[in-house]
Design a protein around this motif. Structure first.
Motif, PDB file in Angstrom:
ATOM      1  N   VAL A  65      -0.130 -19.428  -2.824  1.00  0.00           N
ATOM      2  CA  VAL A  65       0.723 -19.516  -1.639  1.00  0.00           C
ATOM      3  C   VAL A  65       0.478 -18.267  -0.803  1.00  0.00           C
ATOM      4  CG1 VAL A  65       3.085 -19.632  -0.769  1.00  0.00           C
ATOM      5  CG2 VAL A  65       2.475 -20.832  -2.887  1.00  0.00           C
ATOM      6  N   LYS A  66       0.260 -18.462   0.482  1.00  0.00           N
ATOM      7  CA  LYS A  66       0.030 -17.347   1.399  1.00  0.00           C
ATOM      8  C   LYS A  66       1.332 -16.997   2.109  1.00  0.00           C
ATOM      9  CE  LYS A  66      -3.113 -15.897   5.130  1.00  0.00           C
ATOM     10  NZ  LYS A  66      -4.222 -16.347   6.018  1.00  0.00           N
ATOM     11  N   VAL A  67       1.713 -15.730   2.044  1.00  0.00           N
ATOM     12  CA  VAL A  67       2.948 -15.263   2.684  1.00  0.00           C
ATOM     13  C   VAL A  67       2.571 -14.217   3.737  1.00  0.00           C
ATOM     14  CG1 VAL A  67       5.185 -14.142   2.375  1.00  0.00           C
ATOM     15  CG2 VAL A  67       4.277 -15.656   0.581  1.00  0.00           C
ATOM     16  N   GLU A  68       2.834 -14.510   4.983  1.00  0.00           N
ATOM     17  CA  GLU A  68       2.560 -13.548   6.050  1.00  0.00           C
ATOM     18  C   GLU A  68       3.713 -12.553   6.140  1.00  0.00           C
ATOM     19  OE1 GLU A  68       1.516 -15.387   9.715  1.00  0.00           O
ATOM     20  OE2 GLU A  68      -0.196 -16.461   8.863  1.00  0.00           O
ATOM     21  N   TYR A  69       3.361 -11.298   6.253  1.00  0.00           N
ATOM     22  CA  TYR A  69       4.375 -10.243   6.221  1.00  0.00           C
ATOM     23  C   TYR A  69       5.233 -10.220   7.480  1.00  0.00           C
ATOM     24  CZ  TYR A  69       6.475  -5.615   6.353  1.00  0.00           C
ATOM     25  OH  TYR A  69       7.366  -4.582   6.457  1.00  0.00           O
ATOM     26  N   LYS A  70       6.527 -10.024   7.266  1.00  0.00           N
ATOM     27  CA  LYS A  70       7.474  -9.760   8.336  1.00  0.00           C
ATOM     28  C   LYS A  70       8.323  -8.572   7.897  1.00  0.00           C
ATOM     29  CE  LYS A  70       7.767 -14.606   9.792  1.00  0.00           C
ATOM     30  NZ  LYS A  70       8.651 -15.767   9.971  1.00  0.00           N
ATOM     31  N   PRO A  71       8.665  -7.674   8.812  1.00  0.00           N
ATOM     32  CA  PRO A  71       9.467  -6.508   8.421  1.00  0.00           C
ATOM     33  C   PRO A  71      10.718  -6.904   7.652  1.00  0.00           C
ATOM     34  CG  PRO A  71       8.690  -6.273  10.673  1.00  0.00           C
ATOM     35  CD  PRO A  71       8.317  -7.665  10.244  1.00  0.00           C
ATOM     36  N   GLY A  72      10.915  -6.224   6.537  1.00  0.00           N
ATOM     37  CA  GLY A  72      12.072  -6.510   5.695  1.00  0.00           C
ATOM     38  C   GLY A  72      11.733  -7.300   4.452  1.00  0.00           C
ATOM     39  N   LEU A  73      10.604  -8.021   4.452  1.00  0.00           N
ATOM     40  CA  LEU A  73      10.219  -8.790   3.272  1.00  0.00           C
ATOM     41  C   LEU A  73       9.756  -7.847   2.161  1.00  0.00           C
ATOM     42  CD1 LEU A  73       8.244 -11.897   4.565  1.00  0.00           C
ATOM     43  CD2 LEU A  73      10.655 -11.722   3.942  1.00  0.00           C
ATOM     44  N   ILE A  74      10.077  -8.221   0.934  1.00  0.00           N
ATOM     45  CA  ILE A  74       9.705  -7.414  -0.224  1.00  0.00           C
ATOM     46  C   ILE A  74       8.666  -8.176  -1.034  1.00  0.00           C
ATOM     47  CG2 ILE A  74      10.518  -6.243  -2.296  1.00  0.00           C
ATOM     48  CD1 ILE A  74      13.308  -6.209  -1.022  1.00  0.00           C
ATOM     49  N   ASP A 104      10.984  -0.769   2.286  1.00  0.00           N
ATOM     50  CA  ASP A 104      10.480   0.472   2.871  1.00  0.00           C
ATOM     51  C   ASP A 104       9.415   1.166   2.032  1.00  0.00           C
ATOM     52  OD1 ASP A 104      12.230   0.396   5.127  1.00  0.00           O
ATOM     53  OD2 ASP A 104      13.859   1.021   3.803  1.00  0.00           O
ATOM     54  N   ASN A 105       9.365   0.854   0.749  1.00  0.00           N
ATOM     55  CA  ASN A 105       8.422   1.510  -0.163  1.00  0.00           C
ATOM     56  C   ASN A 105       7.823   0.465  -1.105  1.00  0.00           C
ATOM     57  OD1 ASN A 105       8.845   4.542   0.385  1.00  0.00           O
ATOM     58  ND2 ASN A 105      10.929   3.771   0.128  1.00  0.00           N
ATOM     59  N   ILE A 106       6.527   0.242  -0.957  1.00  0.00           N
ATOM     60  CA  ILE A 106       5.848  -0.764  -1.768  1.00  0.00           C
ATOM     61  C   ILE A 106       5.066  -0.064  -2.873  1.00  0.00           C
ATOM     62  CG2 ILE A 106       4.174  -2.643  -1.753  1.00  0.00           C
ATOM     63  CD1 ILE A 106       4.829  -3.077   1.179  1.00  0.00           C
ATOM     64  N   VAL A 107       5.291  -0.509  -4.093  1.00  0.00           N
ATOM     65  CA  VAL A 107       4.583   0.045  -5.248  1.00  0.00           C
ATOM     66  C   VAL A 107       3.347  -0.820  -5.483  1.00  0.00           C
ATOM     67  CG1 VAL A 107       4.743   0.763  -7.655  1.00  0.00           C
ATOM     68  CG2 VAL A 107       6.801   0.767  -6.210  1.00  0.00           C
ATOM     69  N   ILE A 108       2.176  -0.204  -5.392  1.00  0.00           N
ATOM     70  CA  ILE A 108       0.938  -0.965  -5.560  1.00  0.00           C
ATOM     71  C   ILE A 108       0.065  -0.315  -6.627  1.00  0.00           C
ATOM     72  CG2 ILE A 108       0.925  -1.804  -3.185  1.00  0.00           C
ATOM     73  CD1 ILE A 108      -1.295   0.296  -2.614  1.00  0.00           C
ATOM     74  N   VAL A 109      -0.830  -1.115  -7.172  1.00  0.00           N
ATOM     75  CA  VAL A 109      -1.895  -0.623  -8.045  1.00  0.00           C
ATOM     76  C   VAL A 109      -3.198  -0.951  -7.326  1.00  0.00           C
ATOM     77  CG1 VAL A 109      -2.965  -0.738 -10.314  1.00  0.00           C
ATOM     78  CG2 VAL A 109      -0.485  -1.012 -10.089  1.00  0.00           C
ATOM     79  N   GLU A 110      -3.936   0.078  -6.963  1.00  0.00           N
ATOM     80  CA  GLU A 110      -5.110  -0.105  -6.126  1.00  0.00           C
ATOM     81  C   GLU A 110      -6.325   0.609  -6.706  1.00  0.00           C
ATOM     82  OE1 GLU A 110      -4.536   1.741  -2.302  1.00  0.00           O
ATOM     83  OE2 GLU A 110      -4.265   3.741  -3.162  1.00  0.00           O
ATOM     84  N   GLN A 111      -7.487   0.186  -6.242  1.00  0.00           N
ATOM     85  CA  GLN A 111      -8.738   0.890  -6.511  1.00  0.00           C
ATOM     86  C   GLN A 111      -9.400   1.171  -5.162  1.00  0.00           C
ATOM     87  OE1 GLN A 111     -11.891   0.352  -9.901  1.00  0.00           O
ATOM     88  NE2 GLN A 111     -12.466  -1.101  -8.310  1.00  0.00           N
ATOM     89  N   ASN A 112     -10.131   2.294  -5.096  1.00  0.00           N
ATOM     90  CA  ASN A 112     -10.820   2.663  -3.868  1.00  0.00           C
ATOM     91  C   ASN A 112      -9.829   2.845  -2.716  1.00  0.00           C
ATOM     92  OD1 ASN A 112     -13.152   3.274  -2.404  1.00  0.00           O
ATOM     93  ND2 ASN A 112     -13.397   1.176  -1.682  1.00  0.00           N
ATOM     94  N   GLY A 113      -8.756   3.584  -3.000  1.00  0.00           N
ATOM     95  CA  GLY A 113      -7.726   3.790  -1.996  1.00  0.00           C
ATOM     96  C   GLY A 113      -7.857   5.080  -1.219  1.00  0.00           C
ATOM     97  N   GLN A 114      -8.923   5.826  -1.431  1.00  0.00           N
ATOM     98  CA  GLN A 114      -9.089   7.094  -0.727  1.00  0.00           C
ATOM     99  C   GLN A 114     -10.146   6.953   0.378  1.00  0.00           C
ATOM    100  OE1 GLN A 114      -7.522  10.023  -0.815  1.00  0.00           O
ATOM    101  NE2 GLN A 114      -6.024   9.411  -2.329  1.00  0.00           N
ATOM    102  N   LEU A 115     -11.252   7.639   0.257  1.00  0.00           N
ATOM    103  CA  LEU A 115     -12.242   7.653   1.333  1.00  0.00           C
ATOM    104  C   LEU A 115     -13.269   6.529   1.227  1.00  0.00           C
ATOM    105  CD1 LEU A 115     -12.849  11.497   1.573  1.00  0.00           C
ATOM    106  CD2 LEU A 115     -11.398  10.078   3.020  1.00  0.00           C
ATOM    107  N   GLY A 116     -13.206   5.760   0.162  1.00  0.00           N
ATOM    108  CA  GLY A 116     -14.088   4.612   0.066  1.00  0.00           C
ATOM    109  C   GLY A 116     -15.507   4.914  -0.353  1.00  0.00           C
ATOM    110  N   TRP A 117     -15.662   5.897  -1.256  1.00  0.00           N
ATOM    111  CA  TRP A 117     -17.015   6.206  -1.715  1.00  0.00           C
ATOM    112  C   TRP A 117     -17.423   5.355  -2.918  1.00  0.00           C
ATOM    113  CZ3 TRP A 117     -19.212   8.343   2.076  1.00  0.00           C
ATOM    114  CH2 TRP A 117     -18.562   9.291   2.872  1.00  0.00           C
TER     115      TRP A 117
END
Length: 210
Positions: A65-74, A104-117
């Motif tokens: 399911v695709k959810v398009e972001y709107k301010p306030g959605l968590i 206001d604060n999203i907790v994510i787990v990411e890779q390659n989140g800095q300069l993209g080297w």
């Protein structure tokens, strides 16, 4: 595997699809989906943005399911979350949402989140981070597997209540239920109702004992 098991296993590590592409944000998103649902996502067309636009049927509607972001959605834990391109990154960004996110604060787990080297080191390794919704560019939205989908949650709009006055005269021997909010006038309505329910319960126990 469960969401928390996958996150615990990969935090501090790195994952790549091949030597040429290196440790991309897309590679980690694909690995998470495979470990969680035993699904191999299709090609992203060379960028996170192509995945969001679903140009190669990366997220078939039969499973996602695709959810398009709107301010306030968590965004919920386990969602595959996407950002638009920035001046320093024309490919966009993708990550996995972890627990305890707010509007206001999203907790994510990411890779390659800095300069993209793409080396998987110095901040580009798989890591948990709390960011503002638009900290990686304009937040586009997320895909969530149908087995985990619930209606998107939106923070309640505070409703004004003069609640400090409601139970300020609670009987001696009980800490007034609203005392910690003294001086405030705004709370989500559901929290106000919950506090009132607690106060009423206390009142009944005090005055209707057999």
């Amino acid at each position: 595997m469960k969401h928390t098991e996958i996150i615990t296993k990969w935090i501090g590590g790195k994952f790549r699809e091949n030597i040429i592409l290196g440790y991309q944000c897309v590679a980690w998103a694909k690995k998470y989906v495979y470990d969680r649902y035993n699904i191999s996502l299709g090609v992203f067309g060379g960028s996170a943005l192509s995945g969001w636009e679903n140009k190669s049927n990366t997220f078939p509607s039969s499973n996602w399911v695709k959810v398009e972001y709107k301010p306030g959605l968590i965004p919920p834990a386990g969602a595959i979350i996407f950002w638009w391109a920035t001046a320093n990154n024309k490919y966009g960004h993708v990550a996995i949402v972890d627990e305890w996110s707010t509007k206001d604060n999203i907790v994510i787990v990411e890779q390659n989140g800095q300069l993209g080297w793409w080396k998987g080191t110095n901040g580009d390794e798989i890591r948990r981070i709390t960011i503002k919704p638009n900290a990686r560019g304009a937040l586009l939205g997320w895909y969530i597997h149908k087995s985990d989908y619930v209606e998107p949650v939106k923070d309640e709009k505070p409703v004004e209540h003069n609640y400090v006055e409601i139970f300020k005269n609670e009987s001696i021997g009980y800490e007034p239920i609203f005392i910690e909010h003294k001086g405030e006038r705004l709370l989500p309505e559901s929290q106000v109702k919950a506090l009132i329910d607690i106060a009423l319960s206390r009142f009944e126990k005090r005055h209707f004992k057999k």
